[in-house]
Design a protein around this motif. Sequence first.
Motif, short mmCIF file in Angstrom:
data_model
loop_
_atom_site.label_atom_id
_atom_site.label_comp_id
_atom_site.label_asym_id
_atom_site.label_seq_id
_atom_site.Cartn_x
_atom_site.Cartn_y
_atom_site.Cartn_z
N GLN A 1 43.39 -8.32 78.36
CA GLN A 1 43.19 -6.87 78.47
C GLN A 1 43.16 -6.43 79.93
O GLN A 1 43.76 -5.41 80.30
CB GLN A 1 41.87 -6.47 77.80
N VAL A 2 42.47 -7.20 80.77
CA VAL A 2 42.31 -6.83 82.18
C VAL A 2 43.62 -6.96 82.94
O VAL A 2 43.99 -6.08 83.74
CB VAL A 2 41.21 -7.70 82.84
N GLN A 3 44.35 -8.04 82.69
CA GLN A 3 45.52 -8.35 83.51
C GLN A 3 46.82 -7.74 82.99
O GLN A 3 47.77 -7.56 83.78
CB GLN A 3 45.69 -9.88 83.60
N ILE B 1 34.69 -2.54 73.46
CA ILE B 1 34.58 -1.36 74.33
C ILE B 1 35.88 -1.16 75.11
O ILE B 1 36.35 -0.02 75.29
CB ILE B 1 33.37 -1.50 75.27
N ASN B 2 36.46 -2.24 75.59
CA ASN B 2 37.75 -2.14 76.28
C ASN B 2 38.81 -1.54 75.37
O ASN B 2 39.62 -0.70 75.79
CB ASN B 2 38.21 -3.51 76.77
N TRP B 3 38.81 -1.98 74.13
CA TRP B 3 39.79 -1.49 73.16
C TRP B 3 39.56 -0.01 72.82
O TRP B 3 40.51 0.77 72.76
CB TRP B 3 39.73 -2.35 71.90
N HIS C 1 29.73 5.89 79.20
CA HIS C 1 30.50 6.78 78.34
C HIS C 1 29.92 6.78 76.92
O HIS C 1 28.92 6.11 76.64
CB HIS C 1 31.99 6.44 78.36
N ILE C 2 30.55 7.52 76.03
CA ILE C 2 29.95 7.80 74.72
C ILE C 2 29.83 6.57 73.83
O ILE C 2 29.03 6.57 72.89
CB ILE C 2 30.77 8.88 73.98
N TYR C 3 30.60 5.52 74.09
CA TYR C 3 30.54 4.34 73.25
C TYR C 3 29.64 3.24 73.82
O TYR C 3 29.52 2.18 73.21
CB TYR C 3 31.95 3.76 73.04
N GLN C 4 29.05 3.50 74.97
CA GLN C 4 28.18 2.49 75.57
C GLN C 4 26.75 2.64 75.08
O GLN C 4 26.33 3.71 74.64
CB GLN C 4 28.22 2.60 77.10
N SER D 1 40.80 0.87 78.32
CA SER D 1 40.62 0.69 79.76
C SER D 1 39.62 -0.43 80.00
O SER D 1 38.76 -0.71 79.15
CB SER D 1 40.12 1.99 80.39
N THR D 2 39.75 -1.06 81.16
CA THR D 2 38.77 -2.07 81.57
C THR D 2 38.06 -1.64 82.84
O THR D 2 37.53 -2.48 83.58
CB THR D 2 39.46 -3.43 81.79
N ILE D 3 38.04 -0.34 83.10
CA ILE D 3 37.32 0.19 84.25
C ILE D 3 35.84 -0.15 84.11
O ILE D 3 35.25 0.01 83.05
CB ILE D 3 37.50 1.72 84.34
N GLY D 4 35.25 -0.61 85.19
CA GLY D 4 33.84 -0.99 85.18
C GLY D 4 33.62 -2.47 85.03
O GLY D 4 32.51 -2.96 85.27
N LEU D 5 34.66 -3.18 84.64
CA LEU D 5 34.55 -4.63 84.47
C LEU D 5 35.14 -5.32 85.69
O LEU D 5 36.32 -5.14 86.00
CB LEU D 5 35.29 -5.06 83.20
#
Length: 263
Positions: free
Chosen positions: A246-248, A182-184, A114-117, A188-192
């Motif tokens: 964040q994940v849980q 990036i999660n913040w 995504h745009i921030y990666q 989302s934590t999608i991809g982790l």
Amino acid sequence: MFVVVLQALAGFLSIIAMLYQKRYNKLHRSIYGLSYDLYLLDLVGSGLYLYCALHYCYSPLIREQLSKRFPLFYPLNEASSVPISSSLFLKDFFVFFCCLLVLRQLYYYRSTKHIYQGISITSTLFVSFFVMLGIFTYGCSIFNLPLKDSGKFGVFYLDHINYLWVMANLLKSFKYIPQMSINWMGCSTIGLSSKYVVISFFAEFIDLVGRLLIPTSASFYKLPFNSTPFWVKLVQFITLLVILFQVQYIYVGRKPRLPKGKL
């Protein structure tokens, strides 16, 4: 010593966690939400660990300067006077190799980011600054060789290696902050991979608790030169705790909302 065993165990658990993340990326054919900086900092930090350990162990100049500076602790006539842990060296090697594997995936699946990666300007500046500082200290340390081992501006070759070791610890200590950011930003934590987060957290937990609860009888100068300082593990533990939260809890079930970036 038992603390070194725990540190090596934690390191190999972190390797297993990275392999789970690699498997997750391969199954989904995507690296959406994964931090490039995390693996870049880990790669450079592990590489510096290996570089410093090899010099501490095999460089005659390092041994000579270390013996002159601390003759009681590291006598030159004892081949094993400089303590280096082979298990920690292997751990750093495999971490370095696994980082290369994940970075390879980050390149091949870059169309899914995504745009921030991507590699951030902040990490680029930090790594570039450390590279320039390393080159500068290296040039100073060898300025008067082989006539005398003292370098320009009082920088010895031993100091050059010590500076690199400090740089490696700084990079390692803050490696999880980019992923947390990036999660913040994506909420989302999608991809982790959840297994990656849990195993990594457990690895840092047993290492940290082991150091706090199990006293070591070894003198400070007998501790392996390639061991990781307590403050590095503490920062890693705190940042991983935030990522686990964040994940849980914070972003559980959240769908990705950031658009994909350009190649």
